[in-house]
Design a protein around this motif. Structure first.
Motif, PDB file in Angstrom:
ATOM      1  N   LEU A   1     -31.173  66.265  90.891  1.00 41.31           N
ATOM      2  CA  LEU A   1     -30.215  66.857  89.954  1.00 41.31           C
ATOM      3  C   LEU A   1     -29.631  68.143  90.526  1.00 41.31           C
ATOM      4  O   LEU A   1     -30.372  69.045  90.953  1.00 41.31           O
ATOM      5  N   PRO A   2     -28.303  68.259  90.551  1.00 36.70           N
ATOM      6  CA  PRO A   2     -27.691  69.519  90.993  1.00 36.70           C
ATOM      7  C   PRO A   2     -28.256  70.696  90.197  1.00 36.70           C
ATOM      8  O   PRO A   2     -28.410  70.624  88.984  1.00 36.70           O
TER       9      PRO A   2
ATOM     10  N   ARG B   1     -23.009  60.516  87.771  1.00 36.84           N
ATOM     11  CA  ARG B   1     -24.057  60.468  86.745  1.00 36.84           C
ATOM     12  C   ARG B   1     -25.038  61.619  86.908  1.00 36.84           C
ATOM     13  O   ARG B   1     -25.456  62.249  85.927  1.00 36.84           O
ATOM     14  N   LEU B   2     -25.468  61.864  88.150  1.00 38.94           N
ATOM     15  CA  LEU B   2     -26.406  62.950  88.393  1.00 38.94           C
ATOM     16  C   LEU B   2     -25.802  64.293  87.969  1.00 38.94           C
ATOM     17  O   LEU B   2     -26.479  65.136  87.375  1.00 38.94           O
ATOM     18  N   SER B   3     -24.530  64.479  88.259  1.00 40.85           N
ATOM     19  CA  SER B   3     -23.853  65.716  87.878  1.00 40.85           C
ATOM     20  C   SER B   3     -23.777  65.856  86.359  1.00 40.85           C
ATOM     21  O   SER B   3     -24.019  66.935  85.804  1.00 40.85           O
ATOM     22  N   SER B   4     -23.450  64.747  85.680  1.00 45.20           N
ATOM     23  CA  SER B   4     -23.358  64.787  84.212  1.00 45.20           C
ATOM     24  C   SER B   4     -24.715  65.069  83.581  1.00 45.20           C
ATOM     25  O   SER B   4     -24.830  65.854  82.632  1.00 45.20           O
TER      26      SER B   4
ATOM     27  N   GLY C   1     -25.591  68.588  84.067  1.00 46.73           N
ATOM     28  CA  GLY C   1     -24.786  69.419  83.174  1.00 46.73           C
ATOM     29  C   GLY C   1     -25.401  69.546  81.796  1.00 46.73           C
ATOM     30  O   GLY C   1     -25.255  70.583  81.133  1.00 46.73           O
ATOM     31  N   LEU C   2     -26.106  68.512  81.369  1.00 48.74           N
ATOM     32  CA  LEU C   2     -26.752  68.547  80.054  1.00 48.74           C
ATOM     33  C   LEU C   2     -28.119  69.214  80.096  1.00 48.74           C
ATOM     34  O   LEU C   2     -28.480  69.967  79.190  1.00 48.74           O
ATOM     35  N   LEU C   3     -28.918  68.937  81.146  1.00 45.49           N
ATOM     36  CA  LEU C   3     -30.315  69.344  81.156  1.00 45.49           C
ATOM     37  C   LEU C   3     -30.594  70.611  81.968  1.00 45.49           C
ATOM     38  O   LEU C   3     -31.552  71.333  81.668  1.00 45.49           O
ATOM     39  N   VAL C   4     -29.810  70.885  83.013  1.00 50.79           N
ATOM     40  CA  VAL C   4     -30.165  71.941  83.968  1.00 50.79           C
ATOM     41  C   VAL C   4     -29.189  73.109  83.952  1.00 50.79           C
ATOM     42  O   VAL C   4     -29.603  74.283  83.884  1.00 50.79           O
TER      43      VAL C   4
ATOM     44  N   PHE D   1     -29.564  64.027  72.260  1.00 51.24           N
ATOM     45  CA  PHE D   1     -30.360  63.248  73.203  1.00 51.24           C
ATOM     46  C   PHE D   1     -29.711  61.893  73.476  1.00 51.24           C
ATOM     47  O   PHE D   1     -29.943  61.290  74.526  1.00 51.24           O
ATOM     48  N   ASP D   2     -28.899  61.409  72.556  1.00 52.67           N
ATOM     49  CA  ASP D   2     -28.224  60.124  72.791  1.00 52.67           C
ATOM     50  C   ASP D   2     -27.392  60.161  74.071  1.00 52.67           C
ATOM     51  O   ASP D   2     -27.332  59.171  74.808  1.00 52.67           O
ATOM     52  N   ARG D   3     -26.751  61.277  74.344  1.00 48.91           N
ATOM     53  CA  ARG D   3     -25.944  61.382  75.568  1.00 48.91           C
ATOM     54  C   ARG D   3     -26.832  61.302  76.805  1.00 48.91           C
ATOM     55  O   ARG D   3     -26.498  60.663  77.795  1.00 48.91           O
ATOM     56  N   VAL D   4     -27.986  61.970  76.744  1.00 54.26           N
ATOM     57  CA  VAL D   4     -28.927  61.936  77.865  1.00 54.26           C
ATOM     58  C   VAL D   4     -29.462  60.518  78.046  1.00 54.26           C
ATOM     59  O   VAL D   4     -29.549  60.006  79.170  1.00 54.26           O
ATOM     60  N   ARG D   5     -29.831  59.882  76.938  1.00 52.18           N
ATOM     61  CA  ARG D   5     -30.383  58.522  77.003  1.00 52.18           C
ATOM     62  C   ARG D   5     -29.388  57.563  77.649  1.00 52.18           C
ATOM     63  O   ARG D   5     -29.766  56.718  78.479  1.00 52.18           O
ATOM     64  N   ALA D   6     -28.118  57.690  77.285  1.00 49.81           N
ATOM     65  CA  ALA D   6     -27.098  56.805  77.849  1.00 49.81           C
ATOM     66  C   ALA D   6     -26.951  57.016  79.353  1.00 49.81           C
ATOM     67  O   ALA D   6     -26.823  56.047  80.123  1.00 49.81           O
ATOM     68  N   LEU D   7     -27.004  58.251  79.798  1.00 53.80           N
ATOM     69  CA  LEU D   7     -26.902  58.526  81.242  1.00 53.80           C
ATOM     70  C   LEU D   7     -28.113  57.984  81.998  1.00 53.80           C
ATOM     71  O   LEU D   7     -27.975  57.392  83.071  1.00 53.80           O
ATOM     72  N   LEU D   8     -29.315  58.154  81.432  1.00 53.27           N
ATOM     73  CA  LEU D   8     -30.520  57.652  82.090  1.00 53.27           C
ATOM     74  C   LEU D   8     -30.512  56.130  82.183  1.00 53.27           C
ATOM     75  O   LEU D   8     -30.967  55.552  83.175  1.00 53.27           O
ATOM     76  N   ALA D   9     -29.976  55.484  81.152  1.00 54.17           N
ATOM     77  CA  ALA D   9     -29.947  54.017  81.140  1.00 54.17           C
ATOM     78  C   ALA D   9     -29.137  53.475  82.312  1.00 54.17           C
ATOM     79  O   ALA D   9     -29.456  52.410  82.862  1.00 54.17           O
ATOM     80  N   GLY D  10     -28.083  54.182  82.715  1.00 56.42           N
ATOM     81  CA  GLY D  10     -27.289  53.727  83.855  1.00 56.42           C
ATOM     82  C   GLY D  10     -27.739  54.288  85.183  1.00 56.42           C
ATOM     83  O   GLY D  10     -27.439  53.718  86.237  1.00 56.42           O
ATOM     84  N   LEU D  11     -28.503  55.397  85.134  1.00 59.68           N
ATOM     85  CA  LEU D  11     -28.887  56.073  86.374  1.00 59.68           C
ATOM     86  C   LEU D  11     -29.912  55.290  87.180  1.00 59.68           C
ATOM     87  O   LEU D  11     -29.781  55.146  88.414  1.00 59.68           O
ATOM     88  N   LEU D  12     -30.929  54.754  86.530  1.00 57.04           N
ATOM     89  CA  LEU D  12     -31.978  54.041  87.267  1.00 57.04           C
ATOM     90  C   LEU D  12     -31.429  52.783  87.955  1.00 57.04           C
ATOM     91  O   LEU D  12     -31.740  52.546  89.134  1.00 57.04           O
ATOM     92  N   PRO D  13     -30.592  51.970  87.293  1.00 56.72           N
ATOM     93  CA  PRO D  13     -29.980  50.842  88.017  1.00 56.72           C
ATOM     94  C   PRO D  13     -29.103  51.299  89.182  1.00 56.72           C
ATOM     95  O   PRO D  13     -29.066  50.645  90.226  1.00 56.72           O
ATOM     96  N   ASP D  14     -28.396  52.430  88.997  1.00 55.57           N
ATOM     97  CA  ASP D  14     -27.563  52.961  90.090  1.00 55.57           C
ATOM     98  C   ASP D  14     -28.427  53.325  91.303  1.00 55.57           C
ATOM     99  O   ASP D  14     -28.070  53.040  92.451  1.00 55.57           O
ATOM    100  N   LEU D  15     -29.566  53.956  91.042  1.00 60.35           N
ATOM    101  CA  LEU D  15     -30.459  54.331  92.141  1.00 60.35           C
ATOM    102  C   LEU D  15     -31.041  53.094  92.822  1.00 60.35           C
ATOM    103  O   LEU D  15     -31.164  53.050  94.050  1.00 60.35           O
TER     104      LEU D  15
END
Length: 830
Positions: free
Chosen positions: A612-613, A575-578, A581-584, A539-553
């Motif tokens: 998310l793709p 980021r959305l692709s990554s 890749g983890l969740l979907v 989940f750490d990988r997911v958390r790190a992606l989410l932390a940067g995704l909301l500011p990007d949006l």
């Protein structure tokens, strides 16, 4: 003698205002002049001042000397027994205090003195968990105080009755009764106000409102410290420690140790033991397991038994048993757990900890079904308590009390790899508030007036020249606290059986539950063809992606130079692709072409699922649980009446709602009747009252307005209308609500994740109010993107598509805008 009496009254008055040194000086002067009964009464008052300034032994000796005089009248002798009992109570010597209080009550006839003795004896009974005796004394005390014309004393008795309600788990009653008594204390000096605030803070923290309670206790401790009231400061720090053991064990440990040092300073050995008990609990919650904890635990539990503190001793034994389990000493753990006798009248905290210890023991022994049975029973206890609250704010906050058990249940379910077990605990262990049958009484007149004033302050205008933050804070506090006083339904929905869910899904829909346990994230997929559990990694990988995704949006929603916009767009796509890749991506084979009902854990709040793709173009609806989705689907999706609202100062808002209105204009046949055209409110005519009226009579409500998520108090998230913000509290009080709500406003799809993974915000308020489906964005949205996607969404719904399908189609088609439109469908979108 007259002068001695005047000095005595002045000294007592100074003490009541928290000016102990001044009071002590005046009483010493009175003592020099007084004789007989007056001298004894002066010494009784002086003894209290001595005890509060750290001279406890001298204070008790002074009472003993006064009682040794034979010429005293019964009334004076009763006053002395009452005062000595109070000093013993403050030292934690409850048994001796009870004897003196009973002697005082037999001697006293003065109504106020009787009220005081009964009030304090009730406090001793409360410490010993004899709540029925405490309630009787507090009620008698209130009656005597009122008979003597002492409203201040009566308020103290009423406040203490509220505290008993708190200890018995009735937080709604406690908050209501403490709030009713509070105004009387406001004028009685800082020390008294601090004592009342301290009790109230314990209730707030027990209700999960940790920030508010911590601030109140810290302020009380500061007030005591400035007046050198070391015992009182220790009490405040102990209350803070006790209530933070689960939410912040490190701070709880530091506070308990400070309380212990303060008790040492005033020679209060009995209270030191209580501080040691809380410190031990905090160490166990921090994961410690050293052998010294076992020795200290046994000694502390025995000392608490001697004081008659049965519940406190039980907590220590249970924590000590958990240390034995961690060290592999299972027989010793079982013996300590067996010593704790529990019933339905036992405090909820003790019952939940006992369930925790038994779950941990069964888990270590490899008895998974027995462990899950303990967790299930504990969560049911929590739900029964949680359902007594009518306030969504409190329902989502108190879950932290049972979070430890829910985490254990989810961990066992994830480790099992069994789809049926994982389904049950994805329903039982997450979003617990969504299973409580809501009760939604209308706003009381005072709350409605306060919300109207808040709107006026926020909007400004001719009669509000400058915003008044202090007044706003006071109004918000009043609205919030009055909402807490509403009782709940007491009814909880059991998780829907998996077979019922599978049957409702049909051949064209899949359920996906993303479950987080520690650092693991797993997905459960349920379709008509079967169930699968898939490990998705850390989940750490997911958390790190989410932390940067909301500011990007958020950045992508702003107007940027072309070159910078391209860089932001590329980074966002990556980021959305990554994240996909983890969740979907690992689930696509099981999903096929199906629609998706998603029930993600709170740690995934804010995920723009529709972007998310793998999910783009696919109808997706986000539900708190599969059970909540099934319940929401019982409401009709007849979309006959449409209301559209454009708030002020939003570029293209008026254009957006009028474009959407055209999709619904003209005669349409809906359920064998001709539907009327849409209703549109724009800018100044879109007031809170007008929009509330509109919301009560339409099936679809679209609001294009500036929005703001309030992380501090999510039900004060709002949409800016013509006369100011329209809050979550306004929405939760609507007499009837639309089936579908579209929020074309930044951030209002965002939710706060509370301790216990409970989500709360504007979207949760709408769903709690009975809306079937909410479409909103968790991030900022560019005006052009919102216009294009939402007008296309309306066109799809007007053609007969359900909201989930219409949103998926609109996002897949996009529009002329380059910015993404991260709108998400919440609830039951079909």
């Amino acid at each position: 003698m007259q002068r001695a009496g005047e000095l005595h009254q002045q000294g007592v008055s100074a003490i009541n205002r928290g000016r102990l040194n001044e009071g002590r000086r005046l009483l010493e002067q009175a003592r020099e002049l007084a004789e007989g009964d007056l001298l004894a009464r002066v010494e009784a008052s002086l003894a209290y001042a001595l005890a509060e300034t750290g001279a406890g032994d001298e204070a008790l000796a002074l009472c003993g000397t006064a009682l040794a005089r034979r010429e005293l009248g019964d009334e004076t002798r009763g006053v002395l027994h009452s005062q000595r009992a109070l000093l013993l109570m403050l030292r934690g010597e409850g048994g001796d205090a009870l004897a003196d209080f009973s002697a005082a009550i037999d001697l006293l006839s003065d109504q106020q003195a009787l009220g005081r003795a009964l009030l304090n004896r009730g406090g001793v009974y409360l410490q010993q968990s004899s709540t029925s005796l405490a309630i009787s004394d507090f009620r008698d005390a209130e009656r005597h105080y009122r008979a003597g014309g002492d409203e201040y004393g009566a308020a103290k008795a009423a406040h203490n009755l509220g505290y008993v309600e708190f200890l018995e788990g009735d937080l709604v009653g406690a908050l209501r009764d403490m709030a009713a008594a509070y105004p009387v204390f406001a004028s009685q000096g800082v020390a008294m106000k601090s004592m009342v605030d301290q009790d109230r803070a314990e209730v707030l923290i027990a209700a999960g409102l940790v920030t508010e309670g911590r601030a109140a206790l810290t302020e009380a401790a500061r007030a005591y410290s400035s007046r050198r009231l070391h015992q009182r400061r220790g009490d405040a720090m102990l209350a803070l420690a006790r209530t933070l053991v689960l939410a912040d064990p490190a701070e709880a440990l530091a506070s308990a140790r400070l309380a212990g040092r303060l008790y040492d300073r005033v020679g209060s050995d009995a209270w030191r033991v209580r501080a040691d008990a809380v410190a031990l609990a905090a160490e166990v919650e921090l994961g410690r397991q050293g052998p010294s904890l076992i020795t200290r635990g046994d000694e502390t539990a025995a000392a608490l038994d001697e004081q008659g503190l049965v519940s406190a001793a039980a907590l220590v034994r249970l924590h000590t048993a958990r240390v034995h389990i961690r060290r592999g000493l299972l027989d010793e753990a079982r013996a300590r757990i067996a010593r704790v006798r529990l019933g339905q009248s036992s405090p909820l905290g003790v019952r939940l900890l006992a369930r925790t210890a038994r779950t941990e023991l069964a888990t270590v022994q490899g008895h998974r079904s027995a462990a899950l049975q303990q967790v299930r029973a504990g969560v049911c206890d929590l739900h029964a308590w949680q359902s007594t609250f009518g306030s969504l704010d409190l329902q989502t906050a108190v879950v932290g009390q049972g979070r430890r058990l829910a985490v254990l249940g989810l961990g066992l379910a994830v480790d099992s790899g069994d789809p049926g077990v994982l389904y049950e605990w994805s329903e039982r262990g997450r979003m617990l508030a969504s299973r409580i049958l809501p009760v939604r009484p209308p706003l009381d007149d005072q709350s409605a007036a306060d919300l109207a004033e808040l709107r006026q302050l926020a909007a400004g205008g001719d009669d509000v020249k400058v915003p008044r933050p202090r007044r706003e804070a006071e109004l918000r506090r009043r609205v919030r606290e009055r909402a807490w006083h509403k009782p709940g339904s007491g009814e909880v929905t059991e998780p829907a059986p998996l077979d019922d869910v599978r049957r409702e899904l049909g051949a064209d829909t899949a359920l996906v539950a993303w479950v987080i346990s520690g650092d693991r994230i797993v997905a459960l997929v349920v379709t008509d063809e079967g169930e699968w559990v898939t490990e998705l990694g850390s989940f750490d990988r997911v958390r790190a992606l989410l932390a940067g995704l909301l500011p990007d949006l958020d950045m992508a929603a702003t107007k940027l130079p072309d070159t910078l916009a391209a860089v932001v767009s590329q980074g966002l796509a990556a980021r959305l692709s990554s994240l996909a890749g983890l969740l979907v991506t690992p689930l696509l084979e099981q999903l096929g072409e199906r629609r998706v009902v998603a029930t993600p854990s709170g740690g995934l709040a804010g995920t723009p699922w529709s972007l998310l793709p793998g999910l783009v173009g696919r109808p997706v609806t986000i539900a708190g649980s599969a059970t909540a989705w099934l319940i929401a689907r019982q409401r009709s999706l007849d979309l006959d009446r449409v209301g559209l609202v454009a708030g002020p100062r939003v570029p293209r808002a008026v254009e957006e709602v009028r474009s959407a209105a055209r999709s619904w204009s003209g005669p349409r046949v809906a359920r064998d009747k001709v539907s009327s055209g849409p209703e549109v409110l724009v800018e100044g005519e879109a007031t809170a009252e007008a929009v509330s009226d509109l919301a009560a009579r339409v099936d679809v409500l679209h609001v294009a307005a500036h929005g703001r998520h309030s992380a501090e108090n999510p039900l004060f998230s709002g949409l800016e209308l013509g006369d100011g913000p329209w809050f979550g509290y306004d929405i939760d009080a609507l007499p009837s609500v639309p089936a579908v709500v579209l929020l074309s406003a930044c951030e209002v799809g965002r939710s706060s994740v509370r301790f216990g993974e409970e989500l709360i915000g504007m979207t949760a308020a709408w769903l709690h109010a009975g809306v079937r489906c909410v479409i909103a964005s968790p991030t900022a949205v560019a005006d052009d993107a919102a216009h294009d996607v939402l007008t296309q969404l309306h066109a799809g719904m007007a053609r007969g598509l359900d909201p989930g399908a219409a949103l998926a189609e609109a996002i897949a088609q996009g529009g002329t805008a380059r910015a993404p439109a991260p709108f998400v469908c919440f609830g039951a979108g079909w």
